[in-house]
Design an enzyme around this catalytic site. Sequence first.
Site, mmCIF file in Angstrom:
data_model
loop_
_atom_site.group_PDB
_atom_site.id
_atom_site.type_symbol
_atom_site.label_atom_id
_atom_site.label_comp_id
_atom_site.label_asym_id
_atom_site.label_seq_id
_atom_site.Cartn_x
_atom_site.Cartn_y
_atom_site.Cartn_z
ATOM 1 N N ILE A 22 9.904 3.835 -5.110
ATOM 2 C CA ILE A 22 9.101 2.766 -4.498
ATOM 3 C C ILE A 22 9.928 1.474 -4.467
ATOM 4 O O ILE A 22 10.568 1.118 -5.469
ATOM 5 C CB ILE A 22 7.792 2.535 -5.292
ATOM 6 C CG1 ILE A 22 6.985 3.837 -5.384
ATOM 7 C CG2 ILE A 22 6.958 1.436 -4.626
ATOM 8 C CD1 ILE A 22 5.723 3.735 -6.230
ATOM 9 N N GLU B 140 8.693 4.574 -11.128
ATOM 10 C CA GLU B 140 8.306 4.656 -9.708
ATOM 11 C C GLU B 140 9.262 5.572 -8.968
ATOM 12 O O GLU B 140 9.574 5.388 -7.813
ATOM 13 C CB GLU B 140 8.253 3.274 -9.040
ATOM 14 C CG GLU B 140 9.022 2.107 -9.591
ATOM 15 C CD GLU B 140 10.498 2.292 -9.875
ATOM 16 O OE1 GLU B 140 10.801 3.002 -10.866
ATOM 17 O OE2 GLU B 140 11.330 1.732 -9.151
#
Length: 297
Positions: A177, A219
């Site tokens: 991300i 992430e």
Amino acid sequence: MHTDKFADSNNFYSGHIVTDCKRKIYYCNDYIADLSCIAKNAIVNTSISQHISKASNIFLDSYVYPILITEFTVEEIQMTWIDKHGKKIPIVANIKLGPDSMTYWSIYVCINRDKLQNELLNTNEYLEKLSNDLTVLATTDSLTGLLNRRELKRQAEKAIYQASINQSSFALLFIDIDLFKKINDSFGHQMGDKVIITLAQRLKDMLRENDILARIGGEEFVLILTNIDPISSYKLAERLREKVSDSPINGISVTVSIGLAVCEDENLKDFDKLLQRADKALYEAKKSGRNRVFIAN
Ligand SMILES: Nc1nc2c(ncn2[C@@H]2O[C@H](COP(=O)(O)OP(=O)(O)OP(=O)(O)O)[C@@H](O)[C@H]2O)c(=O)[nH]1
């Protein structure tokens, strides 16, 4: 025949019955009287069929007696005894057909045995559940329910082995991300978690059954696509990236960068090396502006 010869039978803590060839009870001991809640002399001359359940009678007719005639003994027969009040009592019987054509029954109540068996079954079920829970704990990421890093490696190596046998190619996508720290800082850690969970679900929804998806860090996600050529894997990576950037999560715009390593060469079929290549490609994707797919050399 004299019933005296059975007198000592009252000392046994098990039921003893003698029936004649018409199944009429010729003798029973105290245990049977207690079990039936009926006096011994009221039991004598009744048919044994009166004291057992319908199902047990069918079982006697269809299984026990035919065997007795040929084998003379039948062991550990489970039946249901019915006492004077209609109470059903599970019993086990060993039965012998004597040379005098009388049938000799040894009976004991097996409520405790059944209880123990049930306890064992329950314990077994509990242990199985515990073992399943432990497997889930050991193999999945608790936040997203995706595979964890260790399980990813195990499943990836299996897939790689299978791909070597089938001489098929496969691809590894390292998905990260973008600027996630900003999301955490702006909307809070809890909302950050929500973004991770939603993204994981969205990725999952876009995959085939055999694809392997794991969360390997905060992430960071890894996706392994089996049996896929380089062009198709690139197209899929682009589709994933677009889907993420086109669908904000809770009003938060989210993008991902993807490092793609395709594996066709036999010598490159090593999970750790593949992951390293994809990681380097991801680094390049970040460096060149994020929200893009970069293919490893
Ligand atoms: N909410 C949440 N945050 C996490 C979790 N694990 C790691 N993080 C955070 O994720 C952030 C990752 O930040 P960085 O590694 O700097 O990367 P980034 O901000 O995504 O920037 P780029 O990767 O360069 O695009 C850090 O702030 C971590 O604290 C998690 O499970 N939940």
